[in-house]
Design a protein around this motif. Structure first.
Motif, mmCIF file in Angstrom:
data_model
loop_
_atom_site.group_PDB
_atom_site.id
_atom_site.type_symbol
_atom_site.label_atom_id
_atom_site.label_comp_id
_atom_site.label_asym_id
_atom_site.label_seq_id
_atom_site.Cartn_x
_atom_site.Cartn_y
_atom_site.Cartn_z
ATOM 1 N N GLU A 178 11.489 -0.941 7.726
ATOM 2 C CA GLU A 178 12.209 -0.118 6.752
ATOM 3 C C GLU A 178 11.343 1.014 6.190
ATOM 4 O OE1 GLU A 178 13.479 -2.956 3.847
ATOM 5 O OE2 GLU A 178 15.071 -3.781 5.116
ATOM 6 N N GLY A 179 10.067 1.061 6.617
ATOM 7 C CA GLY A 179 9.174 2.125 6.163
ATOM 8 C C GLY A 179 8.634 1.937 4.758
ATOM 9 N N LYS A 180 8.764 0.729 4.218
ATOM 10 C CA LYS A 180 8.303 0.469 2.853
ATOM 11 C C LYS A 180 6.814 0.114 2.814
ATOM 12 C CE LYS A 180 12.873 -0.906 1.202
ATOM 13 N NZ LYS A 180 13.715 -2.021 0.712
ATOM 14 N N ILE A 181 6.319 -0.431 3.911
ATOM 15 C CA ILE A 181 4.891 -0.689 4.079
ATOM 16 C C ILE A 181 4.508 -0.229 5.491
ATOM 17 C CG2 ILE A 181 4.880 -2.636 2.467
ATOM 18 C CD1 ILE A 181 4.722 -4.510 4.909
ATOM 19 N N THR A 182 3.216 -0.232 5.791
ATOM 20 C CA THR A 182 2.758 0.232 7.109
ATOM 21 C C THR A 182 1.947 -0.853 7.798
ATOM 22 O OG1 THR A 182 2.682 2.531 6.375
ATOM 23 C CG2 THR A 182 1.388 1.973 8.326
ATOM 24 N N ARG A 183 2.283 -1.119 9.049
ATOM 25 C CA ARG A 183 1.504 -2.049 9.864
ATOM 26 C C ARG A 183 0.293 -1.309 10.403
ATOM 27 N NH1 ARG A 183 1.291 -2.690 15.266
ATOM 28 N NH2 ARG A 183 0.822 -4.737 16.154
ATOM 29 N N LEU A 184 -0.903 -1.837 10.141
ATOM 30 C CA LEU A 184 -2.140 -1.201 10.598
ATOM 31 C C LEU A 184 -2.482 -1.650 12.020
ATOM 32 C CD1 LEU A 184 -4.217 -1.614 7.323
ATOM 33 C CD2 LEU A 184 -3.012 0.436 8.102
ATOM 34 N N ILE A 185 -2.561 -2.960 12.197
ATOM 35 C CA ILE A 185 -2.675 -3.596 13.504
ATOM 36 C C ILE A 185 -1.873 -4.881 13.395
ATOM 37 C CG2 ILE A 185 -4.983 -2.658 14.015
ATOM 38 C CD1 ILE A 185 -6.094 -5.463 13.357
ATOM 39 N N ASP A 186 -1.780 -5.620 14.467
ATOM 40 C CA ASP A 186 -1.006 -6.863 14.447
ATOM 41 C C ASP A 186 -1.495 -7.784 13.334
ATOM 42 O OD1 ASP A 186 0.885 -8.703 15.298
ATOM 43 O OD2 ASP A 186 -0.560 -9.746 16.579
ATOM 44 N N GLY A 187 -0.613 -8.075 12.381
ATOM 45 C CA GLY A 187 -0.933 -9.017 11.313
ATOM 46 C C GLY A 187 -1.535 -8.416 10.056
ATOM 47 N N LEU A 188 -1.850 -7.124 10.051
ATOM 48 C CA LEU A 188 -2.423 -6.477 8.868
ATOM 49 C C LEU A 188 -1.543 -5.317 8.410
ATOM 50 C CD1 LEU A 188 -6.277 -6.286 9.565
ATOM 51 C CD2 LEU A 188 -4.959 -8.139 8.542
ATOM 52 N N TYR A 189 -1.302 -5.273 7.100
ATOM 53 C CA TYR A 189 -0.389 -4.278 6.537
ATOM 54 C C TYR A 189 -0.989 -3.633 5.286
ATOM 55 C CZ TYR A 189 3.068 -6.691 9.457
ATOM 56 O OH TYR A 189 3.736 -7.249 10.510
ATOM 57 N N THR A 190 -0.457 -2.457 4.939
ATOM 58 C CA THR A 190 -0.860 -1.797 3.695
ATOM 59 C C THR A 190 0.282 -0.932 3.185
ATOM 60 O OG1 THR A 190 -2.660 -0.543 2.646
ATOM 61 C CG2 THR A 190 -1.790 0.362 4.686
ATOM 62 N N LYS A 191 0.168 -0.532 1.948
ATOM 63 C CA LYS A 191 1.049 0.492 1.371
ATOM 64 C C LYS A 191 0.144 1.705 1.187
ATOM 65 C CE LYS A 191 4.876 1.658 -1.142
ATOM 66 N NZ LYS A 191 6.280 1.527 -0.738
ATOM 67 N N PRO A 192 0.229 2.705 2.059
ATOM 68 C CA PRO A 192 -0.727 3.821 2.028
ATOM 69 C C PRO A 192 -0.660 4.614 0.724
ATOM 70 C CG PRO A 192 0.587 3.850 4.047
ATOM 71 C CD PRO A 192 1.239 2.872 3.114
ATOM 72 N N LYS A 193 -1.821 5.129 0.333
ATOM 73 C CA LYS A 193 -1.879 6.039 -0.807
ATOM 74 C C LYS A 193 -1.478 7.432 -0.344
ATOM 75 C CE LYS A 193 -5.711 3.753 -3.241
ATOM 76 N NZ LYS A 193 -7.109 3.931 -3.692
#
Length: 208
Positions: free
Chosen positions: A44-59
């Motif tokens: 949904e574009g609310k958070i970002t997947r960095l690599i498999d299993g790791l996520y962030t909400k970019p600044k």
């Protein structure tokens, strides 16, 4: 599930730029529930997947007018945390850490007490190379990095300028560079002695 989803989104929104794995949210629900929520929030574009299993909400940077993402070293540290590995930068990555190299590497290489693994993060390779546990658990992270950087330059290639930069980096090291490193190869001990001597000289100068 919506309640858990809202909690996860709120936590990540309040900590923009921080890296999260599924493990960080186990207290909120089952593994499968958390996994599916993170997958959906990313879709949904609310958070970002960095690599498999790791996520962030970019600044979002108003100055650059773009989103900023965690640096590669931070991602490597989070991967290690996720799998309970102990790691230390090695080679050019260690030189980069200690300030001896300002080039941004295409490959970030770490020694690890875990298995050999490779990851691709924003066109950069993160490589974990297995080594014996004692090589990286005997010392603090900072001293391990310093040792690996010394090894990367090599026995006969360390200049006075290198020693000066190592001395600046070593100020964050809690161990005694001479007494606590007696199990290291003799040539590395001699380099550490030079760094300690430089440190002592600067301390005396500062007190004058």
């Amino acid at each position: 599930m919506n309640s858990i989803s809202t909690q996860i989104e709120n936590i990540m929104t309040e900590n923009k730029g921080k890296i999260y794995s599924i493990h960080d949210f186990y207290r909120l629900g089952t593994k499968n529930t958390i996994k599916s929520i993170l997958y959906r929030l990313n879709e949904e574009g609310k958070i970002t997947r960095l690599i498999d299993g790791l996520y962030t909400k970019p600044k979002f940077s108003e100055i650059l007018n773009e989103y900023s993402y965690p640096d590669t070293n931070a991602v490597a540290d989070k991967i290690a945390d996720k799998f309970s590995w102990t790691i230390s930068p090695t080679g050019d990555t260690a030189l980069n850490y200690t300030g001896l190299s300002t080039q941004v590497p295409n490959e970030y290489v770490y020694i690890s007490d875990g298995p050999y693994r490779e990851y691709l993060y924003r066109n950069k390779k993160i490589i974990f190379k297995h080594t014996t546990n004692r090589n990286i658990t005997s010392y603090s992270k900072e001293l391990s990095i310093l040792i690996q950087a010394i090894k990367a330059i090599g026995k006969d290639n360390i200049s006075n300028n290198d020693i000066q930069k190592f001395t600046i980096f070593s100020k964050n090291i809690s161990e005694d560079l001479i007494k606590d490193t007696l199990k290291l190869p003799f040539w590395i001990q001699k380099v550490l002695e030079r760094i300690q001597k430089k440190n002592d000289e600067q301390t005396i100068t500062n007190f004058k």
